[in-house]
Structure formats: structure tokens, C-alpha cells
Design a protein around this motif. Structure first.
Motif, mmCIF file in Angstrom:
data_model
loop_
_atom_site.group_PDB
_atom_site.id
_atom_site.type_symbol
_atom_site.label_atom_id
_atom_site.label_comp_id
_atom_site.label_asym_id
_atom_site.label_seq_id
_atom_site.Cartn_x
_atom_site.Cartn_y
_atom_site.Cartn_z
ATOM 1 N N THR B 79 0.843 -1.203 0.000
ATOM 2 C CA THR B 79 0.000 0.000 0.000
ATOM 3 C C THR B 79 0.878 1.252 0.000
ATOM 4 O O THR B 79 2.102 1.167 0.181
ATOM 5 N N THR B 337 -12.786 -0.865 -8.033
ATOM 6 C CA THR B 337 -13.113 -1.162 -6.636
ATOM 7 C C THR B 337 -12.271 -2.319 -6.101
ATOM 8 O O THR B 337 -11.688 -2.226 -5.016
ATOM 9 N N ILE B 341 -9.495 -1.966 -3.227
ATOM 10 C CA ILE B 341 -9.510 -2.690 -1.941
ATOM 11 C C ILE B 341 -8.210 -3.489 -1.769
ATOM 12 O O ILE B 341 -7.583 -3.475 -0.703
ATOM 13 N N GLY B 344 -5.319 -1.302 -0.841
ATOM 14 C CA GLY B 344 -5.488 -0.463 0.339
ATOM 15 C C GLY B 344 -5.896 0.972 0.014
ATOM 16 O O GLY B 344 -6.000 1.805 0.919
ATOM 17 N N LEU B 346 -8.787 1.853 -1.267
ATOM 18 C CA LEU B 346 -10.196 1.981 -0.885
ATOM 19 C C LEU B 346 -10.455 1.208 0.403
ATOM 20 O O LEU B 346 -9.765 0.232 0.705
ATOM 21 N N GLU B 347 -11.484 1.645 1.104
ATOM 22 C CA GLU B 347 -11.887 0.961 2.322
ATOM 23 C C GLU B 347 -12.373 -0.453 1.972
ATOM 24 O O GLU B 347 -12.908 -0.685 0.891
ATOM 25 N N ASP B 348 -12.191 -1.391 2.873
ATOM 26 C CA ASP B 348 -12.590 -2.791 2.659
ATOM 27 C C ASP B 348 -13.757 -3.110 3.585
ATOM 28 O O ASP B 348 -13.548 -3.476 4.743
ATOM 29 N N PRO B 349 -14.981 -2.975 3.110
ATOM 30 C CA PRO B 349 -16.124 -3.202 4.003
ATOM 31 C C PRO B 349 -16.384 -4.679 4.279
ATOM 32 O O PRO B 349 -17.262 -5.014 5.073
ATOM 33 N N GLU B 355 -3.472 -8.125 6.549
ATOM 34 C CA GLU B 355 -2.158 -7.484 6.546
ATOM 35 C C GLU B 355 -1.065 -8.460 6.983
ATOM 36 O O GLU B 355 -1.257 -9.262 7.892
#
Lengths: 374, 374
Positions: B79, B337, B341, B344, B346-349, B355
Motif C-alpha cells: 500500500t 473497486t 480494496i 489499500g 479503498l476501504e474494505d467493508p 495485513e
């Protein structure tokens, strides 16, 4: 016939040869092996016989990931007159190239392959077992060796021949096997790799074989993958039935292997005037023939067993006992005749056997040079 | 969580790392590899990280003859904050064991496999490329190593993980591919090995791929092997279509691979409220949708490309141009998207990314001891 230069490096240390009664299939190997390299730039090259040894490959080699490989299996026999005979080796190397086509592997020179095989056998001649029903099993194979994880035909290959002295397939004469019809797993379909001798077909077959073994059956009878009703093969052998005096076997259909033993049996039966037909055979037809008392014999055919009589066939929770669980007349006659021709005990009216001339190899020092054989 | 002892031997000579712009897929490998041995007597044992090196095998090893093998493919991303992220590695090791089941290979401990992978990445952390759209490709695989020519599950295996820094799949952003429908060859049928990641499936696919490539198409669209009309996969990816506002993909049917990218895309589309259905899709339906002007998008999905938009589909001597040969809106959004993800950005819902904690390995001498990581 062209002769090829094959570099020979003899082993300085000889392995101990196993006793005849302790021979198992495919567990012991001779002192030498043949290797031929391929690279896309220079083609097949560097033909050599070297001491049997490990192969060292990059972990990214194609063979470890995408299974691009082919193999063959045949046998050499020692006759009572101490001649060494091969059975239709030309057919094996012809099929080898057919398998290569399907797997996008470059053709080998069939003459070179046969010469290499003869020369390897000459070097390891003392490894051919002498006892009755023993032989030297021959395994030619090609592996893909490019270090690359892309899904594409490899740019590098090795063609290798190894030899293994093997004992009798049957410890006490021909002995019928029990087989079960496979309803869950499929060996191959037309458009797949069923006609090629490639690793994936065998890897795919293990699960069905394992489950069948747990139920007490030694092989599975494969049905076609489309309609799930037509008979294909038994284990890794072709299959024949004798129904009401006629011998029948599944026709070549794009998914079964064109066995060399199968082909030889068809030729023998026709030579004898026995009615024989290659056609589609449904499992229902076999069941009906059994119910009608017309299912007289069943047998698998392949290089390892030659003939494997089927004494019991299990399908849909029902056992069909064939010929009282005994080896049938045609099965026995085919076995005796084929093994007789293969071992030189019977005359070969078909020109099937090929003799490996006797040439003695001497010390490692003398044989470092290129050696040509006729 | 259990921790396992993995013996680490660091390489004394470091290889030169390739420049970012010269990275190719699966051609360069890092300084180390992970190996775990299996024998039927003692199970899996001797977990170790060692310098990347050749594997030495007897020429009679099962992998060379009967193709008993499985593999997986996943990626690690660096990231912008220099964190190392894996994408759903638990799913890969779960599928690994599903493949093992089909191939009669003993299960691996999925926790050990994940720990080994993390530790290997920690050792070779400097190999993860930094440039945009690059990643570290991870190849876990199992090969059968018993020296025996009988057709039976091997008694010995090696589980190996190797790592390869890879460049962007697309040199200039998402770029649609041209594909052709395969009418001659078949990838797999139910009852075969199509759902397993095993070498034979890929060896079998090469011929169709080669012929398609000669006609200018980069992948083949596989039809089912039974009726030869239902769509299965594209090349070695799963396939999706957008028809009249609805996204459709072939249902899991016993012959297609259950892709982890496929599964993630289904989840994403449902999360977004996009109508999506898993069902049988015939090639005739696609043709009709095209004729009716309702075939809006098509795209392949897999670890290597993530999303591969299809710009042209060739079938029965006819070209269908999809979305004017351009990347469609849904394809682009899915690609952005998913890669967002994964890297890193974008947010990972969904809790998909894992990690790899940063641990520094020092000199070879210090690291001869057993090292435990949390």
C-alpha cells in the motif's frame, strides 16, 4: 535408416539387481537412463545415455504447475535363446507423437527414439529378468521444463527413457479381477485428453479408483461423460466382452485410449476368424446380456497385465458374476498367444516383435566417445 | 491461533531485482521459497524457508507421470503506507484443500499454510514491487514425489510456495480482449477435475488456446462438454455478462472453477444493489441478446487480470462487438473497486484484506534458529 549420435556415459557404480521373486511393478530402476533436451531455439538436441540420476528442476518449471506431459509404456522380454524382444515399439512412439500433438509438445523423431531405446537396453541388458513371466518395463516420457508461470506451451522439454525390471503381473497364472461401474466420476469426454497418454487423465482417475478399492473392487468400469451409459475403459485398460459368441469392444470415439494391446487383440481375433465388432456398448446392454445368460466373458487389455479377465462386475447394487468367476476360454487363449509372441515362445505371423541386437558396452573410459549403432 | 515452527535459512547471495517497467508475469522469482514435506508414515513435516533453489527428483517421481498436483494463485500488494496486504488468502487455502480432495492428496493445515506464506513474504518483503499496478504473485503448489510407476495416490508430496514480482496486467489501463467460442475442445465435465486447480486442466486447455491465438483471439470461451451449448469459462477465468441491465454468470455446476474473484464480484454487485444471477447461460442466448442490442458488457475474472473486459466475441464465423469494443461501466467500476480494496486505496467493508505484519529478518547466522511469529 539414419543413425544418430547418442553420447554414452556409463555408470561406475552398479546397483544391486533385485531377486526375481521380489520384483514389483515400477519400483526398481536400472543403472542408466536416456535423455534428450528440447529448446524452442534449437529443437531436440544432446541425446545422451547417462547413469540413472535425479532430475534437477526450477520450482517454477511448467511440469509442476500445468501438467504438460506425455508418456508411454512398453516391455522388453528375454527369450529362451537369450534374444531381447520388443513388442510393436513403433506403435508406442507413433502414439507418443499423437499425444504430443494434443498437449502442444513438439514431435520427437520416432526413429531416434527407437534407436535410443535399443541402445539403452543394450547398456542395461543384464537388468532384463530371466524368470518366466518377468520383463523389463520401459517408460518413455516427456516433461515440460520452462521456468514460467504463464499458461502457455513450454519452450523447453526433456524426453527421458527409464527402465524397470518387473515381475509377473499374475503370481499364480491368470486370475480374474472384480470391477465396479463408476457412476460419479468421469474419465474423459470427446474434446478432452482421453485419447492421449498424459498425466492429467491418470490424476483424475485416482479418486474413483480409491473409492472403488474401499468397496473391494480392483478397477472401475468407466462410462461416457455425456450420456453416462456407454462403456469406455476399465481402470487404465481397454475393455472387451464376449456376448453370445461375439467379441465386442467400445469403438474409438475421441475419449478412449487407442491401446496397442487392444489393436493387437482385434487383429488376432480376426486372424482366428472369431467374430469381433468395435461399437458403442451400453451398460444396459451388458446387464441384459447377463440376465439372458449371454455374457460369456469380459476382459481388460493393456501393456502391464496384457489380459485381465473380469470375474465380477458390480453395478447399481448388483453383482454380475461372469463365467463363474473364472478366466474364459478366449481370454486365456489371447493371453497365451500374446505373451507367447512377446516372449518369442510362439511364432509371430504379424511382424510385431523387434529384436534388440546384442552389443556389449565396456568400461566408462572407452565409451566416453560417440557410439553409433546400426 | 496456533503458531508453527518454521525453520528459516536465509540466502547469503541476493539476486538482482528487476526494474518495475521490465516486470513480466511469472518469470522472475524472489530469493526464498517455502517447503513442507509429506510422507504417508509421518504426515506433513519439516516446514522450512530456504534460499530459492532447484528441486531434485527421481525421474520415476509421480508428478512426471501421472500429474497428481494442485496449485493456487494469489497476490500481495504494497500500500501507499507501505503495508503489505493479501486478498482473501483463507479462500485460496480452503480451495487448495478442496482440490487436494479431488486429487487424493492429503489436506494441508490451512493455518500453517497462511503463516508460512506470511513469513515467506516477510523474508522477501523487499521484492514486493512499489510501482502502481504491480504486485507480488504468490504460487503455492503441491507435487507428488513418490518414485513409483503404479497408478495410485503418491505416498510422498512436497508443498511449496514461490513468489514472483509481477508488473501491471494492463500496460495502459483496462483494455478489452477478443475471444472466440471453442467448438472442438472441451475444458471439463461434471465428474472430471474442472472444479480443482490441477495441472491437467491447464495442459488440456493449451491446444484450443493455441488454435484460437492463431486466429487472432487471446482467449477461448469454453462451452460445456455434454450439450456443447452452455457457457463455462473464458481461458482460465470465470465469465460474466451484462444483459439488459442484469449481470449474469454461469452457476457452479461441477465443472467450472469456483473463482475467488468471481465470488468477490458477486458479493460486490449484491452490495451495490446491481441485479446479478448465477444460472445456465447458453451461447444462443448471448447471440440473441447481441442481436437484440441487449448484450451490454462481458468480462472475465481471475487473480491475474482481476477484470478482463471482452470487446469482441467470435462464434460460428461471426464477430459480435460488445460495447463498441470498449470497457463497460460495470467492468471498470468492478476493476477500480477490487484493485482499490486489494491495494489499500479503498476501504474494505468485507474484511477481505489481511495485513502481513512487518518483521525484519537479519543475517543468515542469526536466523538459523527456529523463529516463531505471532
Amino acid at each position: 535408416m539414419t543413425t544418430y549420435n547418442i553420447n554414452v556415459t556409463l555408470s561406475t557404480a552398479k546397483k544391486e539387481k533385485p531377486q526375481a521373486e521380489k520384483l514389483q511393478f515400477g519400483k526398481t530402476f536400472t543403472d542408466h537412463m536416456f535423455i534428450l533436451d528440447y529448446s524452442v531455439d534449437i529443437g531436440w538436441h544432446d541425446a545422451r545415455i547417462i547413469p540413472y540420476q535425479n532430475i534437477s528442476l526450477d520450482p517454477a518449471s511448467a511440469i509442476f504447475h500445468y501438467g504438460q506431459s506425455v508418456f508411454e509404456g512398453l516391455k522388453a522380454y528375454l527369450t529362451k535363446k537369450e534374444q531381447v524382444l520388443l513388442f510393436r515399439p513403433d506403435q508406442n512412439f507413433k502414439r507418443f507423437n499423437q499425444s504430443n500433438d494434443r498437449l502442444c509438445i513438439p514431435h520427437i523423431d520416432e526413429d531416434l527414439a527407437l534407436q535410443a531405446l535399443k541402445q539403452l537396453i543394450q547398456v542395461d541388458r543384464e537388468w532384463i529378468p530371466k524368470a518366466a513371466d518377468t520383463s523389463l518395463y520401459i517408460r518413455p516420457f516427456i516433461i515440460s521444463t520452462e521456468s514460467y508461470l504463464g499458461v502457455a506451451p513450454s519452450t523447453h522439454y526433456q524426453f527421458i527413457i527409464i527402465l524397470s525390471p518387473v515381475g509377473s503381473y499374475y503370481k499364480e497364472g491368470l486370475s480374474p479381477i472384480k470391477i465396479s461401474v463408476e457412476n460419479e466420476f468421469v474419465r474423459a469426454v470427446a474434446g478432452g485428453t482421453g485419447t492421449a497418454k498424459t498425466g492429467g487423465n491418470y490424476a483424475s482417475s485416482l479418486k474413483a479408483q480409491q473409492q472403488s478399492g474401499e468397496k473391494g473392487y480392483s478397477q472401475v468400469l468407466w462410462l461416457d461423460g455425456v450420456e453416462r451409459k456407454y462403456i469406455e475403459e476399465v481402470g487404465s485398460m481397454n475393455i472387451f466382452f464376449k456376448i453370445d459368441g461375439e467379441v465386442v469392444t467400445p469403438m474409438i470415439n475421441g475419449s478412449i485410449l487407442e491401446g496397442i494391446t487392444r489393436k493387437s487383440i482385434l487383429q488376432l481375433l480376426r486372424y482366428w476368424g472369431v467374430p469381433v465388432t468395435e461399437r458403442r456398448i451400453s451398460i444396459d446392454e451388458i446387464k441384459q446380456a447377463y440376465v439372458d445368460g449371454k455374457l460369456e466373458e469380459a476382459f481388460g487389455t493393456g501393456t502391464a497385465a496384457v489380459i485381465a479377465p473380469v470375474g465380477e462386475l458390480f453395478w447399481n447394487n448388483e453383482k454380475m458374476t461372469i463365467n463363474n468367476g473364472q478366466t474364459g476360454e478366449v481370454s486365456q487363449k489371447l493371453y497365451d498367444t500374446l505373451t507367447g509372441i512377446q516372449t518369442g515362445a510362439l511364432e509371430d505371423p504379424f511382424g510385431w516383435v523387434v529384436e534388440v541386437p546384442s552389443i556389449k558396452y565396456f568400461s566408462p573410459i572407452e565409451s566416453q566417445d560417440m557410439i553409433e549403432i546400426p
